[in-house]
Design an enzyme around this catalytic site. Structure first.
Site, PDB file in Angstrom:
ATOM      1  CG  HIS A  71     -37.230  33.627 -29.517  1.00  0.00           C
ATOM      2  ND1 HIS A  71     -38.765  34.270 -29.237  1.00  0.00           N
ATOM      3  CD2 HIS A  71     -37.672  32.889 -30.092  1.00  0.00           C
ATOM      4  CE1 HIS A  71     -39.267  33.701 -29.948  1.00  0.00           C
ATOM      5  NE2 HIS A  71     -38.376  33.172 -30.270  1.00  0.00           N
ATOM      6  CG  HIS A  73     -36.719  31.136 -32.879  1.00  0.00           C
ATOM      7  ND1 HIS A  73     -38.285  30.541 -32.309  1.00  0.00           N
ATOM      8  CD2 HIS A  73     -36.433  30.624 -33.198  1.00  0.00           C
ATOM      9  CE1 HIS A  73     -37.705  29.289 -32.524  1.00  0.00           C
ATOM     10  NE2 HIS A  73     -36.429  29.121 -33.140  1.00  0.00           N
ATOM     11  CG  ASP A  75     -40.488  35.054 -35.392  1.00  0.00           C
ATOM     12  OD1 ASP A  75     -39.087  33.649 -35.015  1.00  0.00           O
ATOM     13  OD2 ASP A  75     -41.987  34.376 -35.206  1.00  0.00           O
ATOM     14  CG  HIS A  76     -39.625  36.458 -32.333  1.00  0.00           C
ATOM     15  ND1 HIS A  76     -40.661  36.863 -31.098  1.00  0.00           N
ATOM     16  CD2 HIS A  76     -39.977  35.276 -32.681  1.00  0.00           C
ATOM     17  CE1 HIS A  76     -41.723  36.822 -31.212  1.00  0.00           C
ATOM     18  NE2 HIS A  76     -41.809  34.879 -32.246  1.00  0.00           N
ATOM     19  CG  HIS A 160     -39.994  29.349 -27.935  1.00  0.00           C
ATOM     20  ND1 HIS A 160     -41.357  28.740 -28.590  1.00  0.00           N
ATOM     21  CD2 HIS A 160     -38.983  30.256 -28.910  1.00  0.00           C
ATOM     22  CE1 HIS A 160     -40.328  28.868 -30.391  1.00  0.00           C
ATOM     23  NE2 HIS A 160     -39.815  29.776 -30.072  1.00  0.00           N
ATOM     24  CG  ASP A 181     -41.972  32.850 -30.825  1.00  0.00           C
ATOM     25  OD1 ASP A 181     -43.067  33.392 -30.169  1.00  0.00           O
ATOM     26  OD2 ASP A 181     -42.136  32.202 -31.214  1.00  0.00           O
ATOM     27  CD  GLU A 206     -46.378  31.915 -28.876  1.00  0.00           C
ATOM     28  OE1 GLU A 206     -46.593  31.498 -29.520  1.00  0.00           O
ATOM     29  OE2 GLU A 206     -45.604  31.323 -28.548  1.00  0.00           O
ATOM     30  CG  HIS A 417     -46.019  34.729 -32.796  1.00  0.00           C
ATOM     31  ND1 HIS A 417     -46.569  33.554 -32.820  1.00  0.00           N
ATOM     32  CD2 HIS A 417     -45.129  34.658 -32.891  1.00  0.00           C
ATOM     33  CE1 HIS A 417     -45.475  32.964 -33.023  1.00  0.00           C
ATOM     34  NE2 HIS A 417     -44.411  34.072 -33.631  1.00  0.00           N
TER      35      HIS A 417
HETATM   36 ZN    ZN Z   1     -39.511  31.428 -31.468  1.00  0.00          ZN
HETATM   37 ZN    ZN Z   2     -41.762  33.344 -33.814  1.00  0.00          ZN
END
Ligand code: ZN
Ligand code: ZN
Length: 605
Positions: A71, A73, A75-76, A160, A181, A206, A417
């Site tokens: 996705h 975000h 952090d991904h 999410h 996530d 996660e 995660h």
């Molecule tokens: Zn996320």
């Molecule tokens: Zn995340």
């Protein structure tokens, strides 16, 4: 057949942030997510890709078959342009259509903050983001995508945020599910995650809220609205740091209807820019939102708000109460941090953190009770405003994770995660409840999972029936394995067991017969044909399902291939010869045992 699946996290191993997991399955190498860490500003913010390449200046393309992004975000996906354009990767990058549309906007925003505001050099450029996105292949939900002849991937809905997907990755009979996530409960604007009962060898999930079973959503929402209302009623200002997409839309819908209901006049602002774009994407990808949004959308655009107005930086010092949604969500940079610095010294004000904050961010610090913060210019900021935390993050809690495990029935589970200490709790719970192994590797630590697979072999029904008739068993019975005589033939990539005589015929060769004989001495001293008759009756009694023939010369035949011959003079001990072909080994050995042990026959000493 056994083989291995190998997994090494380069990020998100016993940590939240910088999700990047290397997976080797059926000889294929995949990278699952390519994220950045919000808690670091040095080289630790990106995964250490030198782990993959053996030598310096080597490109990643030779070592990776594909990259999958779960996705948008950061952090991904935050390290994606660095990986593809600066380290060097030209292979395919898979993500869903909404992720493909939104990802470059967040990357560009991230680049701007880092380069233009913080003045960093040697960072990826706008051009690199564009070139990176050219390598992206967009995929549809539930559509099986063939990466190459052997490797296939299939995305499933993860809830999410808009476009978030879990991926089922398959090579031959081996498979892995990577969740990214996800959220197992539907919310105001997105549906719940769902996956097939695909029984993967491994589920990589996660575990952000591994130890939490969150109280009911309605309670949390009531609590949130009351806190906001109380603060503005006393003239305070409320700051809600959010990610541009996701919880922001959820909380806006919530506040908007409450303001309407309670007839509140206090202004609500939303920082411009990203938000407008975000709402545009919700409209564009309406099929990815919840059923309710889809229905009401026809009458009224749920993402166009009556009470919520765009925010201008000049409003920061406006007198009187207000509510402001501002990005980013963890107070680590940008407008939300700027507003926070101005409002923090006043104890009438309030900041509500609606989600998880990564270690190292201002959000994380104040949630852990920090009341004095050192700023970049060495000044100390007094935090007097009220700090509230409301978990509105759309992550699965412990219950949700257990639900997903029941849904897809994996053979092994791996937690990523999340925080190490919390993972232990969940790990024990999973091992106890499901009786399967659960792993929680740290970054750089490799886990090897042995997979055991049955090989499918076709057997024609007549062959099975013939075997069944011999042993008197109904086919098939896993608890009573038995020998099946046949020839294993490979045609194309199918394995088949056929009748040996048919195999020989197809190959044009003559059958080589192998016969075994054994002699047993018995103390039957009457006439020879009497002894033979006695043995015939015994065999007939013990082997009811077999065609048995007795001929006048004293020989007994079973299934036309096993022969028993009694010989010797009348009034003397007899010898019994048993002869069988190699195909009837089981009948032969059964007979020998019978003749040796049956009490009705007097054995020779
Ligand atoms: Zn996320
Ligand atoms: Zn995340």
């Amino acid at each position: 057949m056994t083989s291995e699946i190998k997994i090494t996290p380069l990020g998100a191993g016993q940590d939240v942030g910088r999700s990047c997991i290397l997976l080797t399955i059926g000889g294929k190498n995949l990278m699952l997510d390519c994220g950045m860490h919000m808690g670091y500003n040095d080289e630790r913010r990106f995964p250490d890709f030198s782990y993959i390449t053996n030598e310096e200046n080597e490109r990643l393309t030779e070592h990776l078959d594909c990259v999958i992004i779960s996705h948008f975000h950061l952090d991904h996906c935050g390290a994606l342009p660095y990986m593809s354009e600066m380290v060097g990767y030209d292979g395919p990058i898979y993500m869903t259509h909404p992720t493909k549309a939104i990802c470059p906007i967040l990357l560009e925003d991230y680049r701007k903050i880092t380069v233009e505001r913080k003045g960093e050099e040697n960072f990826f450029t706008s051009e690199m983001i564009k070139n990176c996105m050219k390598k992206v292949v967009a995929v549809n939900l539930h559509e099986t995508k063939q990466v190459d002849e052997e490797l296939e991937i299939k995305p499933y809905y993860a809830g999410h945020v808009l476009g978030a997907a879990m991926f089922h990755i398959k090579v031959g009979q081996q498979s892995v599910v990577y969740t990214g996530d996800y959220n197992m409960t539907p919310d105001r604007h997105l549906g719940a995650a769902w996956i097939d009962k695909c029984r993967p060898d491994l589920l990589i999930t996660e575990s952000t809220y591994a130890t939490t079973i969150r109280d009911s959503k309605r309670c949390r929402e009531r609590d949130f609205l009351k806190k906001v209302h109380d603060c503005v009623e006393k003239g305070g200002k409320v700051l809600i740091p959010v990610f541009a997409l996701g919880r922001a839309q959820e909380l806006c819908i919530l506040l908007e209807s409450y303001w309407d209901r309670m007839n509140i006049k206090v202004p609500i602002y939303f920082s411009l820019g990203l938000t407008e774009k975000a709402n545009h994407y919700y409209k564009l990808f309406i099929t990815w939102t919840s059923q309710k949004i889809k229905k009401t959308f026809v009458q009224r655009n749920m993402f166009e708000f009556k009470h919520i107005k765009p925010f201008d930086r000049a409003y920061i010092d406006n007198p009187g109460p207000m509510v402001v949604f501002a990005t980013p969500g963890m107070l680590h940079a940008g407008l939300s941090l700027q507003i926070f610095k101005r409002w923090a010294p006043n104890d009438h004000n309030m900041v509500i953190m609606p989600g998880y904050c990564v270690a190292g961010t201002v959000g994380h610090k104040i949630l852990n009770g920090a009341r004095k913060l050192e700023l970049e210019n060495k000044q100390i900021l007094d935090v007097k405003l009220s700090v509230q935390y409301m978990s509105f993050s759309a992550h699965a809690d412990a219950k949700g994770i257990m639900q997903l495990i029941s849904q897809c029935e994996p053979r092994n589970v791996m937690l990523v995660h999340g925080e190490a200490a919390k993972m232990d709790f969940l790990k024990n719970k999973i091992q106890q409840e499901f009786g399967i192994d659960c792993y929680k590797p740290a970054n750089g630590e490799t886990v090897t999972i042995e997979t055991i697979h049955n090989i499918q072999v076709d057997i024609p029904l007549p062959l099975l029936k013939r075997e069944a008739s011999k042993t008197g068993l109904l086919p098939p019975d896993v608890k009573r394995p038995r020998v099946l005589h046949g020839a294993l033939v490979m045609r194309g990539n199918r394995l088949q067991i056929i009748d040996p005589s048919q195999a020989l015929k197809e190959m044009g060769v003559d059958e080589h017969h192998l016969r075994f004989t054994s002699t047993i001495a018995i103390e039957e001293d009457g006439p020879t044909n009497k002894a033979a008759e006695k043995i015939y009756q015994l065999v007939k009694r013990k082997m009811k399902d077999f065609p048995i023939h007795y001929s006048s010369d004293g020989s007994i035949s079973i299934s036309d291939s096993v022969l028993i011959q009694v010989s010797g003079d009348d009034d003397e001990a007899k010898s019994v010869l048993v002869s069988w072909s190699h195909q009837d080994e089981d009948i032969g050995s059964f007979l020998l045992q019978l003749l040796r042990e049956d009490p009705s026959l007097v054995q020779a000493v």
